[in-house]
Design a protein around this motif. Structure first.
Motif, PDB file in Angstrom:
ATOM      1  N   ALA A  40       0.877  -1.344  -0.156  1.00 41.50           N
ATOM      2  CA  ALA A  40       0.129   0.167  -0.022  1.00 41.50           C
ATOM      3  C   ALA A  40       0.931   1.299   0.061  1.00 41.50           C
ATOM      4  O   ALA A  40       0.588   2.238  -0.567  1.00 41.50           O
ATOM      5  N   LEU A  41       2.030   1.221   0.756  1.00 46.09           N
ATOM      6  CA  LEU A  41       2.825   2.324   0.757  1.00 46.09           C
ATOM      7  C   LEU A  41       3.857   2.641  -0.495  1.00 46.09           C
ATOM      8  O   LEU A  41       4.473   3.609  -0.684  1.00 46.09           O
ATOM      9  N   GLY A  42       3.691   1.564  -1.283  1.00 44.52           N
ATOM     10  CA  GLY A  42       4.519   1.494  -2.468  1.00 44.52           C
ATOM     11  C   GLY A  42       3.895   2.489  -3.645  1.00 44.52           C
ATOM     12  O   GLY A  42       4.750   2.679  -4.824  1.00 44.52           O
ATOM     13  N   ASP A  43       2.738   2.805  -3.412  1.00 42.87           N
ATOM     14  CA  ASP A  43       2.237   3.917  -4.404  1.00 42.87           C
ATOM     15  C   ASP A  43       2.639   5.353  -3.799  1.00 42.87           C
ATOM     16  O   ASP A  43       2.379   5.863  -2.932  1.00 42.87           O
ATOM     17  N   PRO A  44       3.132   6.320  -4.819  1.00 44.58           N
ATOM     18  CA  PRO A  44       3.467   7.601  -4.357  1.00 44.58           C
ATOM     19  C   PRO A  44       2.452   8.440  -4.009  1.00 44.58           C
ATOM     20  O   PRO A  44       2.532   9.232  -2.790  1.00 44.58           O
ATOM     21  N   VAL A  45       1.241   8.488  -4.425  1.00 41.63           N
ATOM     22  CA  VAL A  45       0.024   9.044  -3.713  1.00 41.63           C
ATOM     23  C   VAL A  45      -0.267   8.468  -2.397  1.00 41.63           C
ATOM     24  O   VAL A  45      -0.475   9.276  -1.488  1.00 41.63           O
ATOM     25  N   ARG A  46      -0.229   7.282  -2.185  1.00 40.12           N
ATOM     26  CA  ARG A  46      -0.649   6.787  -0.922  1.00 40.12           C
ATOM     27  C   ARG A  46       0.129   7.113  -0.185  1.00 40.12           C
ATOM     28  O   ARG A  46       0.070   7.273   1.310  1.00 40.12           O
ATOM     29  N   LEU A  47       1.596   7.003  -0.344  1.00 35.58           N
ATOM     30  CA  LEU A  47       2.757   7.366   0.460  1.00 35.58           C
ATOM     31  C   LEU A  47       2.691   8.966   0.946  1.00 35.58           C
ATOM     32  O   LEU A  47       2.634   9.140   2.119  1.00 35.58           O
ATOM     33  N   PRO A  75     -13.052  10.668  -5.982  1.00 36.49           N
ATOM     34  CA  PRO A  75     -13.184   9.113  -6.217  1.00 36.49           C
ATOM     35  C   PRO A  75     -11.769   8.418  -5.948  1.00 36.49           C
ATOM     36  O   PRO A  75     -11.531   7.592  -5.421  1.00 36.49           O
ATOM     37  N   THR A  76     -10.913   8.874  -6.927  1.00 35.90           N
ATOM     38  CA  THR A  76      -9.379   8.384  -6.735  1.00 35.90           C
ATOM     39  C   THR A  76      -8.912   8.584  -5.517  1.00 35.90           C
ATOM     40  O   THR A  76      -8.283   7.439  -4.931  1.00 35.90           O
ATOM     41  N   ILE A  77      -9.070   9.538  -4.862  1.00 32.04           N
ATOM     42  CA  ILE A  77      -8.489   9.913  -3.562  1.00 32.04           C
ATOM     43  C   ILE A  77      -9.010   8.918  -2.413  1.00 32.04           C
ATOM     44  O   ILE A  77      -8.540   8.114  -1.743  1.00 32.04           O
ATOM     45  N   SER A  78     -10.422   8.550  -2.448  1.00 26.72           N
ATOM     46  CA  SER A  78     -11.166   7.856  -1.895  1.00 26.72           C
ATOM     47  C   SER A  78     -10.462   6.277  -1.938  1.00 26.72           C
ATOM     48  O   SER A  78     -10.320   5.683  -0.939  1.00 26.72           O
ATOM     49  N   HIS A  79     -10.338   5.905  -3.052  1.00 24.51           N
ATOM     50  CA  HIS A  79      -9.781   4.526  -3.272  1.00 24.51           C
ATOM     51  C   HIS A  79      -8.472   4.443  -2.652  1.00 24.51           C
ATOM     52  O   HIS A  79      -8.215   3.331  -2.140  1.00 24.51           O
ATOM     53  N   HIS A  80      -7.442   5.457  -2.812  1.00 25.77           N
ATOM     54  CA  HIS A  80      -6.259   5.229  -2.210  1.00 25.77           C
ATOM     55  C   HIS A  80      -6.362   5.269  -0.759  1.00 25.77           C
ATOM     56  O   HIS A  80      -5.778   4.373   0.070  1.00 25.77           O
ATOM     57  N   LEU A  81      -7.367   5.950  -0.024  1.00 26.70           N
ATOM     58  CA  LEU A  81      -7.600   6.050   1.219  1.00 26.70           C
ATOM     59  C   LEU A  81      -8.183   4.789   1.783  1.00 26.70           C
ATOM     60  O   LEU A  81      -7.750   4.210   2.902  1.00 26.70           O
ATOM     61  N   ARG A  82      -9.081   3.952   1.051  1.00 27.49           N
ATOM     62  CA  ARG A  82      -9.651   2.803   1.230  1.00 27.49           C
ATOM     63  C   ARG A  82      -8.508   1.599   1.323  1.00 27.49           C
ATOM     64  O   ARG A  82      -8.320   0.963   2.277  1.00 27.49           O
ATOM     65  N   THR A  83      -7.595   1.971   0.300  1.00 23.10           N
ATOM     66  CA  THR A  83      -6.509   0.921   0.412  1.00 23.10           C
ATOM     67  C   THR A  83      -5.673   0.959   1.386  1.00 23.10           C
ATOM     68  O   THR A  83      -5.121  -0.216   2.193  1.00 23.10           O
ATOM     69  N   LEU A  84      -5.372   2.471   2.023  1.00 25.20           N
ATOM     70  CA  LEU A  84      -4.554   2.537   3.196  1.00 25.20           C
ATOM     71  C   LEU A  84      -5.341   1.987   4.542  1.00 25.20           C
ATOM     72  O   LEU A  84      -4.798   1.178   5.104  1.00 25.20           O
ATOM     73  N   ARG A  85      -6.578   2.133   4.488  1.00 21.33           N
ATOM     74  CA  ARG A  85      -7.336   1.601   5.751  1.00 21.33           C
ATOM     75  C   ARG A  85      -7.553  -0.237   5.636  1.00 21.33           C
ATOM     76  O   ARG A  85      -7.399  -0.622   6.673  1.00 21.33           O
ATOM     77  N   GLY A  96     -20.665  13.307  10.145  1.00 24.74           N
ATOM     78  CA  GLY A  96     -21.489  14.256   9.227  1.00 24.74           C
ATOM     79  C   GLY A  96     -21.118  13.896   7.778  1.00 24.74           C
ATOM     80  O   GLY A  96     -21.369  12.702   7.385  1.00 24.74           O
ATOM     81  N   THR A  97     -20.856  14.873   7.042  1.00 27.56           N
ATOM     82  CA  THR A  97     -20.692  14.614   5.438  1.00 27.56           C
ATOM     83  C   THR A  97     -19.157  14.119   5.293  1.00 27.56           C
ATOM     84  O   THR A  97     -18.761  13.456   4.443  1.00 27.56           O
ATOM     85  N   TRP A  98     -18.308  14.283   6.336  1.00 25.19           N
ATOM     86  CA  TRP A  98     -16.807  14.292   6.382  1.00 25.19           C
ATOM     87  C   TRP A  98     -16.240  12.914   6.927  1.00 25.19           C
ATOM     88  O   TRP A  98     -16.553  12.506   7.774  1.00 25.19           O
ATOM     89  N   VAL A  99     -14.980  12.480   6.382  1.00 23.40           N
ATOM     90  CA  VAL A  99     -14.602  11.284   6.853  1.00 23.40           C
ATOM     91  C   VAL A  99     -13.071  11.885   7.436  1.00 23.40           C
ATOM     92  O   VAL A  99     -12.425  12.683   6.859  1.00 23.40           O
ATOM     93  N   TYR A 100     -12.717  11.340   8.815  1.00 24.92           N
ATOM     94  CA  TYR A 100     -11.373  11.974   9.215  1.00 24.92           C
ATOM     95  C   TYR A 100     -10.758  10.812   9.513  1.00 24.92           C
ATOM     96  O   TYR A 100     -11.111   9.538   9.846  1.00 24.92           O
ATOM     97  N   TYR A 101      -9.175  10.907   9.193  1.00 26.18           N
ATOM     98  CA  TYR A 101      -8.409   9.838   8.855  1.00 26.18           C
ATOM     99  C   TYR A 101      -7.240   9.930  10.079  1.00 26.18           C
ATOM    100  O   TYR A 101      -6.847  11.117  10.460  1.00 26.18           O
ATOM    101  N   ARG A 102      -6.932   8.910  10.830  1.00 34.52           N
ATOM    102  CA  ARG A 102      -5.725   8.675  12.035  1.00 34.52           C
ATOM    103  C   ARG A 102      -4.876   7.806  11.492  1.00 34.52           C
ATOM    104  O   ARG A 102      -5.191   6.710  11.107  1.00 34.52           O
ATOM    105  N   ALA A 103      -3.716   7.960  11.529  1.00 33.23           N
ATOM    106  CA  ALA A 103      -2.774   7.068  11.430  1.00 33.23           C
ATOM    107  C   ALA A 103      -2.706   5.991  12.544  1.00 33.23           C
ATOM    108  O   ALA A 103      -2.868   6.324  13.755  1.00 33.23           O
ATOM    109  N   ARG A 104      -2.462   4.724  12.344  1.00 32.65           N
ATOM    110  CA  ARG A 104      -2.398   3.978  13.283  1.00 32.65           C
ATOM    111  C   ARG A 104      -0.801   3.420  13.812  1.00 32.65           C
ATOM    112  O   ARG A 104      -0.044   2.618  13.110  1.00 32.65           O
ATOM    113  N   LEU A 105      -0.551   4.450  14.585  1.00 29.67           N
ATOM    114  CA  LEU A 105       0.895   4.465  15.112  1.00 29.67           C
ATOM    115  C   LEU A 105       1.536   3.133  15.279  1.00 29.67           C
ATOM    116  O   LEU A 105       2.978   2.979  15.051  1.00 29.67           O
TER     117      LEU A 105
END
Length: 125
Positions: A40-47, A75-85, A96-105
């Motif tokens: 998942a981290l091997g993609d520049p956008v996801r990194l 939708p492309t950003i959502s795809h990358h975020l789903r891959t990270l998740r 509400g309308t937004w999704v918040y992301y946190r790193a799993r340290l």
């Protein structure tokens, strides 16, 4: 009240890891479990997304703040975020309308420890 987004199917923080790969061979079972996170981290956008999420002030970031940083569709950003998740690298929460992301340290620490070269003997070139 906030609505939780589905948790990732893989809990890498629960996987007992191993000594750094420069000190000891990684067991096959462990390699199978950790490979999706590294992939998942091997993609520049996801990194870049992972870096933005992990370094976010307050420990989390809204997707609304991530999307404008890229010349990509929502939708492309959502795809990358789903891959990270799905790789177990981030958690998400819908508010509400937004999704918040946190790193799993703990997961990031585990991956970093596996790649550590501290305490290893220098190799001959």
């Amino acid at each position: 009240m906030s609505e939780q987004v589905v948790s990732p199917p893989l809990d890498l923080a629960a996987v007992p890891c191993c000594p750094p790969l420069a000190q000891q061979r990684v067991p096959g079972e462990t390699a199978i479990l950790l490979a999706p996170a590294f992939k998942a981290l091997g993609d520049p956008v996801r990194l870049q997304l992972m870096s933005m999420i992990a370094s976010a002030e307050g420990g989390e970031v809204c997707v609304c703040d991530l999307t404008p940083a890229f010349d990509l569709t929502g939708p492309t950003i959502s795809h990358h975020l789903r891959t990270l998740r799905e790789a177990g690298l981030v958690d998400s929460e819908r508010r509400g309308t937004w999704v918040y992301y946190r790193a799993r340290l703990p997961v990031l620490r585990q991956l970093a420890a596996l790649l550590s070269v501290e305490g290893t003997r220098p190799t001959k070139s």
